[in-house]
Scaffold this motif. Structure first.
Motif, PDB file in Angstrom:
ATOM      1  N   THR A 172      40.508  37.241  38.393  1.00 55.56           N
ATOM      2  CA  THR A 172      41.224  35.980  38.422  1.00 55.56           C
ATOM      3  C   THR A 172      42.678  36.222  38.823  1.00 55.56           C
ATOM      4  OG1 THR A 172      41.910  34.056  37.097  1.00 55.56           O
ATOM      5  CG2 THR A 172      41.692  36.143  35.944  1.00 55.56           C
ATOM      6  N   ILE A 173      43.266  35.243  39.500  1.00 58.51           N
ATOM      7  CA  ILE A 173      44.641  35.362  39.963  1.00 58.51           C
ATOM      8  C   ILE A 173      45.406  34.085  39.651  1.00 58.51           C
ATOM      9  CG2 ILE A 173      46.099  35.460  42.033  1.00 58.51           C
ATOM     10  CD1 ILE A 173      44.177  37.464  43.193  1.00 58.51           C
ATOM     11  N   LEU A 174      46.642  34.256  39.186  1.00 57.08           N
ATOM     12  CA  LEU A 174      47.539  33.143  38.925  1.00 57.08           C
ATOM     13  C   LEU A 174      48.633  33.160  39.981  1.00 57.08           C
ATOM     14  CD1 LEU A 174      48.577  30.831  37.098  1.00 57.08           C
ATOM     15  CD2 LEU A 174      49.846  32.576  35.812  1.00 57.08           C
TER      16      LEU A 174
ATOM     17  N   THR B 197      48.612  27.772  40.368  1.00 56.66           N
ATOM     18  CA  THR B 197      47.199  27.670  40.723  1.00 56.66           C
ATOM     19  C   THR B 197      46.443  28.905  40.263  1.00 56.66           C
ATOM     20  OG1 THR B 197      47.808  26.400  42.688  1.00 56.66           O
ATOM     21  CG2 THR B 197      45.590  27.345  42.630  1.00 56.66           C
ATOM     22  N   THR B 198      45.284  28.688  39.680  1.00 58.97           N
ATOM     23  CA  THR B 198      44.454  29.786  39.203  1.00 58.97           C
ATOM     24  C   THR B 198      43.145  29.823  39.980  1.00 58.97           C
ATOM     25  OG1 THR B 198      45.373  29.484  36.988  1.00 58.97           O
ATOM     26  CG2 THR B 198      43.411  30.845  37.184  1.00 58.97           C
ATOM     27  N   SER B 199      42.741  30.989  40.370  1.00 59.05           N
ATOM     28  CA  SER B 199      41.451  31.150  41.041  1.00 59.05           C
ATOM     29  C   SER B 199      40.628  32.180  40.287  1.00 59.05           C
ATOM     30  CB  SER B 199      41.643  31.586  42.493  1.00 59.05           C
ATOM     31  OG  SER B 199      42.341  32.809  42.561  1.00 59.05           O
TER      32      SER B 199
ATOM     33  N   THR C 164      39.015  32.331  31.118  1.00 54.24           N
ATOM     34  CA  THR C 164      40.154  31.439  31.315  1.00 54.24           C
ATOM     35  C   THR C 164      41.447  32.244  31.323  1.00 54.24           C
ATOM     36  OG1 THR C 164      39.017  29.637  30.167  1.00 54.24           O
ATOM     37  CG2 THR C 164      41.386  29.417  30.488  1.00 54.24           C
ATOM     38  N   LEU C 165      42.207  32.055  32.376  1.00 54.53           N
ATOM     39  CA  LEU C 165      43.500  32.728  32.526  1.00 54.53           C
ATOM     40  C   LEU C 165      44.606  31.792  32.058  1.00 54.53           C
ATOM     41  CD1 LEU C 165      45.065  35.181  33.796  1.00 54.53           C
ATOM     42  CD2 LEU C 165      45.186  33.821  35.872  1.00 54.53           C
TER      43      LEU C 165
END
Length: 122
Positions: free
Chosen positions: A49-51, A56-58, A68-69
């Motif tokens: 996951t990337i913030l 925006t989170t992917s 969940t990030l």
């Protein structure tokens, strides 16, 4: 010294939960693109996951709906809540930060944490 510090790994049974933390308070620049990666034996490190810097989170498809990030801006700490864990989630999880998100997507982070082991048993 600028660095990332992960914590929160451990061993759980399938269906269980863990929360990972990544302390980025030592970083002096406060607009890094940040994310979590994992590496399992015999496989390359993969993005989880990337913030992005715009919030925006992917997520990788394999963890959507389960992981969940989040980020505590005051503490400059990144969290990864992992629910409904599966044996295939087992691996070493790494926190990473990059000034440019494209670099992070290419696994060319400015900073990597030391990694924390997550083991999920069936």
């Amino acid at each position: 010294q600028e660095r990332l510090m992960e914590s929160g790994g451990g061993s759980v049974q399938a269906g269980g939960s863990l929360r990972l933390s990544c302390d980025a308070s030592a970083l002096t620049y406060n607009r890094y693109c940040m994310g979590w990666f994992r590496q399992t034996p015999g496989h390359e490190r993969e993005g989880v996951t990337i913030l992005d810097t715009d919030g925006t989170t992917s997520y990788d498809n394999s963890v959507k709906g389960r992981f969940t990030l989040s980020k505590d801006k005051d503490k400059n700490t990144l969290y990864l809540q992992m629910n409904e864990l599966k044996p295939e989630d087992t691996g070493v999880y790494y926190c990473a930060a990059a000034r440019v998100c494209v670099d992070l997507l290419r696994k060319k982070a400015d900073y990597w944490g030391q990694g924390t082991q997550v083991t999920v048993s069936s």
